[in-house]
Design a protein around this motif. Structure first.
Motif, short mmCIF file in Angstrom:
data_model
loop_
_atom_site.label_atom_id
_atom_site.label_comp_id
_atom_site.label_asym_id
_atom_site.label_seq_id
_atom_site.Cartn_x
_atom_site.Cartn_y
_atom_site.Cartn_z
N ALA A 1 0.52 2.13 5.12
CA ALA A 1 1.39 2.82 3.79
C ALA A 1 2.16 3.21 4.05
O ALA A 1 2.79 4.07 5.05
CB ALA A 1 -0.06 3.37 3.19
N VAL B 1 -5.28 5.65 0.81
CA VAL B 1 -4.19 4.82 0.13
C VAL B 1 -4.05 5.16 -1.65
O VAL B 1 -5.65 5.71 -1.94
CB VAL B 1 -4.97 3.75 -0.74
N ILE C 1 -3.31 -8.47 4.64
CA ILE C 1 -2.86 -6.60 4.27
C ILE C 1 -3.28 -5.84 5.73
O ILE C 1 -4.28 -6.35 5.89
CB ILE C 1 -2.99 -6.25 3.07
N GLU D 1 -9.87 0.02 -1.19
CA GLU D 1 -8.97 0.40 -3.07
C GLU D 1 -8.03 -0.69 -2.77
O GLU D 1 -7.44 -0.88 -4.39
CB GLU D 1 -7.35 1.15 -2.43
N VAL D 2 -7.71 -1.94 -2.72
CA VAL D 2 -6.63 -3.17 -3.21
C VAL D 2 -8.34 -3.87 -4.35
O VAL D 2 -7.13 -4.58 -4.54
CB VAL D 2 -6.97 -4.16 -1.21
N ALA E 1 -9.27 1.36 3.27
CA ALA E 1 -8.01 0.28 2.62
C ALA E 1 -8.37 -1.15 1.82
O ALA E 1 -8.00 -1.29 0.71
CB ALA E 1 -6.05 -0.14 3.30
N GLN F 1 -1.74 4.31 -4.59
CA GLN F 1 -1.65 3.19 -4.89
C GLN F 1 -1.52 1.60 -4.44
O GLN F 1 -1.15 1.81 -3.18
CB GLN F 1 -0.04 3.37 -6.21
N VAL F 2 -1.47 0.65 -5.17
CA VAL F 2 -1.94 -0.88 -4.58
C VAL F 2 -1.13 -1.59 -5.40
O VAL F 2 -0.84 -1.47 -6.37
CB VAL F 2 -2.83 -1.55 -4.40
N ASN F 3 0.19 -2.22 -4.46
CA ASN F 3 1.10 -3.33 -5.92
C ASN F 3 0.24 -4.64 -5.86
O ASN F 3 0.93 -5.43 -5.24
CB ASN F 3 2.27 -3.20 -4.73
N ALA F 4 -0.71 -4.57 -7.07
CA ALA F 4 -1.67 -5.40 -7.08
C ALA F 4 -1.18 -6.52 -7.78
O ALA F 4 -1.25 -8.14 -7.47
CB ALA F 4 -2.71 -4.74 -8.42
N LEU G 1 0.78 -0.96 -0.34
CA LEU G 1 -0.14 0.16 -0.10
C LEU G 1 0.71 1.16 -0.18
O LEU G 1 1.69 1.21 1.08
CB LEU G 1 -1.02 -0.09 1.04
#
Length: 290
Positions: free
Chosen positions: A176, A152, A172, A194-195, A191, A154-157, A130
């Motif tokens: 962040a 949040v 998670i 957003e994920v 969060a 941006q998420v490292n999807a 995150l």
């Protein structure tokens, strides 16, 4: 024999849903109120392990508000809330990080392992997925500083998807990192939304201490089983959805806007509420659809 036949019927009812959701990603937000109840949390994690075992891809985002408050009070730190959000200075952030990462997150990972599935901790003390920026509130023309509280962005999807593909459940914590590498305390509901949005998940399930959305918030028997997004927005405008329910609903709407098919709000204290919501027609919470 009748009991065995009844169990077989339940399995056959679940078969259609197991086939439909195999390979699908489901983001589950576990609220602090659920995690304060050890049997309820164990049931919920058993449901998640079941989902993982039959081919679904569960992703957990957890809170931990009550545990954080208790730890801060034990450390002699004043607990302050501004418009429902915890003010977080540097000392408070240290406590928040310790509780979320070393206690809550680690415990969830350990329980999942004991139940027979693999899990990986994702937070600011390991692999952080995150990223965000500091959150400021506004009151009229006044800008309110919440300290190290973030939202949040941006998420490292990709990392989350790789873990799911490797049959590992991502766990998670709502912490962040910002652009300078600093750490931010984030709302867990937000969060999770957003994920789910970043993963384009099939479902977002918010497990809390309420049976879902009520037509009359003071009447527990007025639970709404299914509701459309537009109706939710009308309830918000009318003031029917407020306080602790609002960030949960807003997280669901954020997920739906990003392409998530369905969002659910359930009472995680009901035994196996997650399986009942996903694998039965009736469900036990509120289903929100576009």
């Amino acid at each position: 024999m009748r009991e065995a036949i009844a169990k077989a019927k339940v399995l056959m009812e679940a078969l259609e849903y197991i086939q439909r959701f195999r390979g699908k990603t489901v983001v589950i937000k576990m609220g602090g109120s659920v995690m304060d109840d050890e049997p309820a949390m164990s049931d919920l994690l058993a449901d998640i392990v079941f989902m993982n075992t039959v081919g679904m891809r569960p992703v957990i985002v957890h809170g931990g508000g009550k545990a954080i408050t208790a730890a801060m009070e034990a450390a002699g730190l004043e607990v302050q809330f501004v418009q429902g959000r915890r003010y977080t200075d540097q000392r408070s952030l240290t406590v928040v990080e310790h509780v979320l990462c070393n206690q809550v997150n680690r415990h969830i990972v350990d329980v999942i392992g004991a139940l027979g599935s693999r899990a990986m901790a994702l937070h600011t003390l390991s692999s952080c997925v995150l990223f965000g920026e500091r959150l400021f509130l506004h009151e009229g023309d006044r800008k309110i500083d919440l300290g190290f509280v973030g939202r949040v962005t941006q998420v490292n999807a990709r990392l989350i998807e790789l873990l799911c593909a490797a049959d590992t459940i991502p766990v998670i914590a709502p912490l962040a990192r910002d652009r300078s590498g600093g750490k931010l305390n984030c709302n867990a509901d937000t969060a999770a939304g957003e994920v789910a949005a970043a993963l384009k998940a099939d479902k977002l399930v918010v497990a809390s201490d309420t049976h879902g959305i009520r037509a009359d918030r003071d009447d527990p028997d007025s639970r709404i089983s299914r509701i459309a997004e537009q109706q939710i927005r009308e309830m918000i405008d009318a003031g029917s959805i407020t306080a602790g329910m609002l960030p949960k609903v807003e997280a669901c709407l954020r997920a739906l806007d990003a392409g998530v098919s369905r969002a659910h709000i359930i009472d995680g204290r009901i035994a196996h509420s997650l399986l009942l919501e996903i694998y039965t027609e009736e469900g036990v919470g509120t289903l929100i659809q576009k």
